[in-house]
Design an enzyme around this catalytic site. Sequence first.
Site, PDB file in Angstrom:
ATOM      1  N   GLY A  10       0.855  -1.180   0.000  1.00 42.44           N
ATOM      2  CA  GLY A  10       0.000   0.000   0.000  1.00 42.44           C
ATOM      3  C   GLY A  10       0.890   1.229   0.000  1.00 42.44           C
ATOM      4  N   GLY A  12      -0.141   4.594  -0.316  1.00 45.67           N
ATOM      5  CA  GLY A  12      -0.893   5.833  -0.142  1.00 45.67           C
ATOM      6  C   GLY A  12      -0.197   6.755   0.844  1.00 45.67           C
ATOM      7  N   GLY A  15       1.586   4.702   3.618  1.00 47.59           N
ATOM      8  CA  GLY A  15       2.712   3.982   3.023  1.00 47.59           C
ATOM      9  C   GLY A  15       3.888   4.892   2.719  1.00 47.59           C
ATOM     10  CG  ASP A  34      -0.628   1.055  -4.389  1.00 45.47           C
ATOM     11  OD1 ASP A  34      -0.754   1.537  -3.249  1.00 45.47           O
ATOM     12  OD2 ASP A  34      -1.563   0.990  -5.207  1.00 45.47           O
ATOM     13  NE  ARG A  89     -10.380   3.534  13.480  1.00 48.05           N
ATOM     14  CZ  ARG A  89     -10.652   4.357  14.484  1.00 48.05           C
ATOM     15  NH1 ARG A  89     -11.764   4.199  15.179  1.00 48.05           N
ATOM     16  NH2 ARG A  89      -9.824   5.334  14.800  1.00 48.05           N
ATOM     17  CB  ILE A 119      -1.744   0.184   9.291  1.00 48.55           C
ATOM     18  CG1 ILE A 119      -0.406  -0.037  10.027  1.00 48.55           C
ATOM     19  CG2 ILE A 119      -2.273   1.583   9.575  1.00 48.55           C
ATOM     20  CD1 ILE A 119       0.653   1.028   9.754  1.00 48.55           C
ATOM     21  CB  THR A 120      -5.906  -2.457   6.320  1.00 47.50           C
ATOM     22  OG1 THR A 120      -4.765  -2.342   5.469  1.00 47.50           O
ATOM     23  CG2 THR A 120      -7.165  -2.286   5.491  1.00 47.50           C
ATOM     24  CG  ASN A 121      -8.964   1.359  10.447  1.00 48.12           C
ATOM     25  OD1 ASN A 121      -8.718   0.712  11.465  1.00 48.12           O
ATOM     26  ND2 ASN A 121      -8.590   2.620  10.291  1.00 48.12           N
ATOM     27  CG  HIS A 176      -7.980   1.166  15.842  1.00 46.11           C
ATOM     28  ND1 HIS A 176      -7.534   2.175  16.656  1.00 46.11           N
ATOM     29  CD2 HIS A 176      -7.818   1.613  14.577  1.00 46.11           C
ATOM     30  CE1 HIS A 176      -7.122   3.191  15.911  1.00 46.11           C
ATOM     31  NE2 HIS A 176      -7.294   2.879  14.648  1.00 46.11           N
TER      32      HIS A 176
END
Length: 319
Positions: A10, A12, A15, A34, A89, A119-121, A176
């Site tokens: 990733g 973005g 990243g 990516d 989220r 780290i992705t939600n 989270h």
Amino acid sequence: MARKKIALVGSGNIGGTLAHLIGLKELGDVVMFDIAEGIPQGKGLDILESTPVEGVDCRYSGANDYSAIAGADVVIVTAGVPRKPGMSRDDLVGINLKVMAAVGEGIKKNCPGAFVICITNPLDVMVWALQHYSGVPANMIVGMAGVLDSARFRTFLCEEFNVSVEDVTAFVLGGHGDTMVPLVRYSTVAGIPLPDLVKMGWTTQEKLDQIVQRTRDGGAEIVNLLKTGSAYYAPAASGVAMAEAFLKDKKRVLPVATLVKGGTYGQPDDVFVGVPVVIGEGGVERIVEIELNAAEQAEFNKSADAVRGLVKVAKGLMG
């Protein structure tokens, strides 16, 4: 000594910030992945061209094929769709679950021995899904949540007390999301617990309650201000702290989303949720099971149950 390889899946905002911070700390060489052609290559080249200015010797490359992450020591996953204003989220489950399936296969095929940081939600359920798809051992995969949530809690406490960030310790447990559990009783300023600071007249319980709620809403506060995306500086810094603890065998005690086995923290069955752990060269080397009072345990159980609910939704989508 062999150079360490860090793969960022990733490219973005998080990243790119991760890549820059990793270079500044000289933690290892970075490969940015990516699915968008040109983005990882362009960002990688841009950061590489900053290294002579910074005086750091890190190599950067970008790729659109998972073969580029082969042999990585650490994989940090930020791939997926970020939140927009008005979204929770949890609204991202269906979209980002498919992303985790692809990422998990890429890790399984190319770097199954890596330490994986997600780290992705929605965070906790995505860590569960990524472990499911990648087959990475539970001690070698964690979710970045508690480090960030605790950093937000510490930030607000520093502002309230007008003291250095170095002297404030704070712990946030649980999922989270809106049910996270900022632990006031275990949070301190120079070793002095927050309840004692209330007695000393430094603050009031009402103000502490407001800070706890602001911590829970910390991500949404930034989403609403940015309007086009979500936070990335603090999440990236948190991810780098976790990677550094592993790569340097620092044995840091950090709150992360990890596999909490049934019987631990009063849980009836296994669940990926945020608790303090020791991170070293063995990944999650042990879970730190702190004693919770009845109210804290009830909040933690509520948070863990919210994660279970999302995992159930995810399993339904997986068929």
